[in-house]
Scaffold this motif. Structure first.
Motif, short mmCIF file in Angstrom:
data_model
loop_
_atom_site.label_atom_id
_atom_site.label_comp_id
_atom_site.label_asym_id
_atom_site.label_seq_id
_atom_site.Cartn_x
_atom_site.Cartn_y
_atom_site.Cartn_z
N HIS A 21 42.32 26.82 48.70
CA HIS A 21 40.92 26.62 48.36
C HIS A 21 40.41 27.68 47.39
O HIS A 21 40.87 28.81 47.39
N THR A 22 39.43 27.28 46.62
CA THR A 22 38.70 28.22 45.76
C THR A 22 37.52 28.80 46.55
O THR A 22 37.24 28.37 47.67
N ARG A 23 36.81 29.75 45.93
CA ARG A 23 35.63 30.34 46.57
C ARG A 23 34.60 29.28 46.91
O ARG A 23 34.04 29.24 48.01
N ALA A 24 34.32 28.40 45.96
CA ALA A 24 33.33 27.35 46.19
C ALA A 24 33.82 26.38 47.25
O ALA A 24 33.04 25.93 48.11
N GLY A 25 35.09 26.06 47.22
CA GLY A 25 35.63 25.11 48.19
C GLY A 25 35.58 25.62 49.61
O GLY A 25 35.20 24.88 50.54
N VAL A 26 35.95 26.87 49.83
CA VAL A 26 35.95 27.41 51.19
C VAL A 26 34.52 27.53 51.73
O VAL A 26 34.27 27.31 52.91
N ALA A 27 33.57 27.82 50.85
CA ALA A 27 32.17 27.89 51.28
C ALA A 27 31.65 26.50 51.65
O ALA A 27 30.98 26.32 52.67
N GLU A 28 31.97 25.52 50.83
CA GLU A 28 31.50 24.15 51.10
C GLU A 28 32.08 23.61 52.39
O GLU A 28 31.37 23.01 53.21
N LEU A 29 33.38 23.80 52.60
CA LEU A 29 34.03 23.27 53.80
C LEU A 29 33.53 23.95 55.08
O LEU A 29 33.50 23.33 56.14
N SER A 30 33.17 25.20 54.97
CA SER A 30 32.73 25.95 56.16
C SER A 30 31.26 25.78 56.46
O SER A 30 30.81 26.04 57.58
N GLY A 31 30.49 25.37 55.46
CA GLY A 31 29.05 25.25 55.65
C GLY A 31 28.30 26.55 55.48
O GLY A 31 27.11 26.64 55.79
N VAL A 32 28.97 27.58 54.98
CA VAL A 32 28.33 28.87 54.72
C VAL A 32 27.96 28.93 53.24
O VAL A 32 28.80 28.65 52.38
N ASP A 59 37.70 29.93 39.90
CA ASP A 59 38.71 28.88 39.91
C ASP A 59 40.03 29.32 40.55
O ASP A 59 41.00 28.57 40.53
N ALA A 60 40.06 30.51 41.15
CA ALA A 60 41.29 31.00 41.76
C ALA A 60 41.51 30.34 43.12
O ALA A 60 40.62 30.35 43.98
N VAL A 61 42.67 29.75 43.32
CA VAL A 61 43.02 29.17 44.62
C VAL A 61 43.60 30.30 45.48
O VAL A 61 44.79 30.60 45.43
N ALA A 62 42.71 30.93 46.25
CA ALA A 62 43.10 32.16 46.94
C ALA A 62 42.78 32.16 48.43
O ALA A 62 43.04 33.15 49.12
N PHE A 63 42.22 31.07 48.94
CA PHE A 63 41.78 31.04 50.33
C PHE A 63 42.55 29.99 51.12
O PHE A 63 42.88 28.93 50.60
N THR A 64 42.82 30.32 52.39
CA THR A 64 43.60 29.43 53.24
C THR A 64 42.70 28.65 54.18
O THR A 64 41.50 28.89 54.28
#
Length: 323
Positions: A23-34, A54-59
């Motif tokens: 996940h990217t920074r925006a993706g992990v935030a969106e999926l978590s609701g934070v 745009d870095a895919v850095a989150f699990t």
């Protein structure tokens, strides 16, 4: 592993994190609701580097962790500022713990000049030890949290302030004598052994008396105790184990960020600077606490001394009673 057999950074991360980044920074935030801004503040508070958008850095585990943060906020018991403060406490503590554990493992398992095979064996050993490390970590954290809660209850009984913004306690600084000159004569490995040995002995003594080691500063340790007698016993045990000078003071202290602050802390530090090698100096307030009830200690008044920023103070030399 690469062609030389040396573990790669990706292999280390995969072993310790368990899941690949997706996940990217925006993706992990969106999926978590934070909210993304809050998620970024939390990552910074935890001590992690800022990632490009745009870095895919989150699990997936990062998503789960932030979902738990979202749940904490939804309960209404914690606000965003409190969550960030908790994240900072977690990040700073675990960063030091992880670095310390990595250094211990490296020194215990690797030869002075490790080869690729040695590094590979260490990675395999870590794979086997990791589940036990994780379970022990959670258990010790719970036990330490219980101890912290017990200390806070004890301090609440001693304080008239319900929020524990200023609580009376004994504060002690213990300083290794001639550390600077001794360090110039030692190799890096010998110096590390000296500091670690001092810190481990101090930690054992403080814990054995039911007090708290607040922090270590290489050649110095800071500890607190609810009562004057506890602090006095700790100080005398410490000077018998190492060549130290120690200062003790008793009075109101401000606990904050796992540390302690205030005039009482400063006074203990000044008394340490005044003390001769092998001596324990205490302030008048701690001496009065010891005089109020016999504990097997002897106090000897010495001449008043100027203490930087605190004016003139009346120190006492603390010794064991010979009676």
């Amino acid at each position: 592993m690469n062609s030389q057999g040396r573990p790669t950074a990706e292999e280390v991360e995969r072993l310790l994190l368990g899941r690949p980044p997706r996940h990217t920074r925006a993706g992990v935030a969106e999926l978590s609701g934070v909210p993304q801004e809050l998620a970024a503040r939390i990552w910074r508070a935890l001590g992690f580097a800022q990632r490009a958008d745009d870095a895919v850095a989150f699990t997936d585990a990062d998503v789960e962790a932030l979902r738990r943060v979202r749940h904490l906020l939804d309960t209404g018991l914690l606000d965003e500022e409190t969550v960030v403060r908790m994240a900072r406490a977690l990040g700073q503590t675990t960063a030091r713990l992880a670095q310390w554990q990595a250094e211990i493992m490296t020194s215990a398992m690797l030869p002075p000049e490790p080869g690729d095979d040695d590094l590979a064996r260490m990675l395999d050993a870590t794979r086997g030890l990791l589940p036990d490390f994780e379970r022990v970590l959670v258990h010790v954290w719970r036990a330490q949290l219980a101890a912290a809660g017990t200390r806070l209850l004890a301090l609440a009984d001693l304080s008239d302030e319900p929020l524990l913004t200023r609580v009376p306690m004994a504060v002690g600084f213990a300083d290794l004598v001639s550390f600077t000159s001794r360090s110039r004569e030692l190799t890096e490995r010998e110096l590390a052994a000296l500091v670690e040995g001092f810190e481990s002995r101090a930690s054992d003594v403080v814990a054995s008396h039911g007090a708290r080691l607040v922090k270590t500063l290489g050649d110095e340790v800071l500890f607190t105790a609810p009562g004057a007698a506890q602090a006095a016993a700790i100080a005398l045990d410490l000077v018998e184990a190492d060549e130290l000078r120690i200062g003790l003071a008793y009075g109101p202290v401000v606990p904050m960020m796992g540390d302690v602050f205030g005039t009482t802390v400063n006074l203990a530090a000044r008394l340490t600077a005044i003390a001769r090698p092998g001596a324990v100096l205490v302030d008048a307030a701690l001496a009065a606490e010891l005089d109020a009830e016999p504990h097997g200690f002897a106090l000897h008044r010495i001449r008043k001394r100027p203490a930087r920023g605190l004016g003139v103070v009346q120190p006492f030399v603390l010794r064991r009673s010979t009676l």
